[in-house]
Design a protein around this motif. Structure first.
Motif, short mmCIF file in Angstrom:
data_model
loop_
_atom_site.label_atom_id
_atom_site.label_comp_id
_atom_site.label_asym_id
_atom_site.label_seq_id
_atom_site.Cartn_x
_atom_site.Cartn_y
_atom_site.Cartn_z
N SER A 1 20.65 -48.90 9.17
CA SER A 1 22.08 -48.67 9.81
C SER A 1 23.09 -49.41 9.68
N LEU A 2 24.48 -48.97 10.39
CA LEU A 2 25.45 -49.72 10.24
C LEU A 2 25.84 -51.29 11.63
N PRO A 3 25.87 -52.11 10.60
CA PRO A 3 26.31 -53.03 12.04
C PRO A 3 26.82 -52.91 13.77
N SER A 4 25.72 -54.08 14.34
CA SER A 4 27.20 -54.52 15.25
C SER A 4 27.16 -55.15 15.86
N PRO A 5 28.14 -55.59 15.39
CA PRO A 5 28.64 -57.43 15.21
C PRO A 5 29.07 -57.15 16.86
N ASN A 6 28.51 -58.05 17.82
CA ASN A 6 28.90 -59.15 19.27
C ASN A 6 28.22 -57.51 20.21
N GLY A 7 27.78 -56.60 19.48
CA GLY A 7 27.01 -54.96 20.00
C GLY A 7 28.16 -54.62 20.46
N VAL A 8 29.16 -54.65 19.59
CA VAL A 8 30.12 -53.34 19.48
C VAL A 8 28.95 -52.21 18.44
N TYR A 9 29.44 -50.68 18.85
CA TYR A 9 29.21 -49.89 17.88
C TYR A 9 29.40 -49.35 17.05
N LEU A 10 29.30 -49.17 16.35
CA LEU A 10 30.43 -48.85 14.85
C LEU A 10 29.62 -46.83 14.63
N PHE B 1 31.74 -57.27 5.22
CA PHE B 1 32.09 -56.81 3.83
C PHE B 1 30.78 -56.18 2.71
N SER B 2 30.16 -56.83 2.99
CA SER B 2 28.44 -57.00 2.49
C SER B 2 28.20 -55.51 2.36
N TYR B 3 28.58 -54.94 3.54
CA TYR B 3 27.84 -53.33 3.59
C TYR B 3 28.90 -52.31 3.33
N ARG C 1 30.38 -53.28 0.31
CA ARG C 1 29.57 -53.19 -0.83
C ARG C 1 28.53 -51.87 -0.91
N TYR C 2 27.29 -52.15 -0.15
CA TYR C 2 26.26 -51.67 0.33
C TYR C 2 26.26 -49.86 -0.10
N LEU C 3 27.71 -49.58 0.67
CA LEU C 3 28.25 -48.23 0.73
C LEU C 3 28.72 -47.63 -0.69
N ILE C 4 29.36 -48.05 -0.72
CA ILE C 4 30.33 -48.38 -2.39
C ILE C 4 28.79 -48.20 -3.95
N ASN C 5 27.86 -49.02 -3.18
CA ASN C 5 26.53 -49.18 -4.46
C ASN C 5 26.12 -47.75 -4.38
N PHE C 6 25.25 -47.74 -3.22
CA PHE C 6 24.72 -45.87 -2.79
C PHE C 6 25.62 -45.27 -2.99
N LEU C 7 27.31 -44.88 -3.41
CA LEU C 7 27.75 -43.62 -3.52
C LEU C 7 27.60 -44.20 -4.96
N ARG C 8 27.64 -45.23 -5.20
CA ARG C 8 27.83 -44.63 -7.11
C ARG C 8 26.19 -44.31 -7.17
N ASP C 9 24.97 -44.72 -7.23
CA ASP C 9 24.09 -43.89 -7.51
C ASP C 9 23.91 -43.37 -7.33
N ASN C 10 24.63 -42.13 -5.97
CA ASN C 10 24.07 -41.39 -5.64
C ASN C 10 25.05 -40.24 -6.70
N PHE C 11 26.29 -40.78 -7.33
CA PHE C 11 27.08 -39.60 -7.65
C PHE C 11 27.81 -39.88 -9.12
N ASN C 12 26.73 -40.84 -9.90
CA ASN C 12 26.74 -41.30 -11.04
C ASN C 12 28.00 -42.15 -11.21
N PHE C 13 28.69 -42.47 -10.18
CA PHE C 13 30.37 -43.24 -11.05
C PHE C 13 29.96 -44.23 -11.91
N GLU C 14 30.49 -44.84 -12.81
CA GLU C 14 29.77 -46.42 -13.36
C GLU C 14 30.92 -46.85 -12.45
N ASP C 15 30.16 -48.90 -12.80
CA ASP C 15 30.99 -49.75 -12.64
C ASP C 15 31.90 -50.57 -13.51
N ASN C 16 32.40 -50.83 -12.96
CA ASN C 16 33.93 -51.09 -14.03
C ASN C 16 33.59 -53.23 -13.88
#
Length: 73
Positions: free
Chosen positions: A18-27, A54-56, A58-73
């Protein structure tokens, strides 16, 4: 990548971690779109993009790479 397919994969990623909620702010991600091919670039339209850690990103980028077979440079 069709927008509907991309949005389903983003939704799956958010359900898995799930998306983070920094200081209770709903993203929230409203939708995403693929707007450039080489290199693939994807835009997320959301309510408070500056609060997305930034860590989230990075998580999304890696998830998209896995699901759409993008290559890591």
């Amino acid at each position: 990548i069709p927008t509907s397919q991309l949005n389903r994969v983003i939704e799956k990623a958010v359900i898995r971690h799930s998306l983070p909620s920094p200081n209770g702010v709903y993203l929230r991600i409203y939708y995403s779109t693929h707007f450039e091919t080489k290199p693939p670039r994807i835009a997320l339209v959301m309510n408070r993009p500056r609060l997305l850690h930034f860590s989230y990103k990075r998580y999304l980028i890696n998830f998209l790479r896995d699901n759409f077979n993008f290559e890591d440079n």
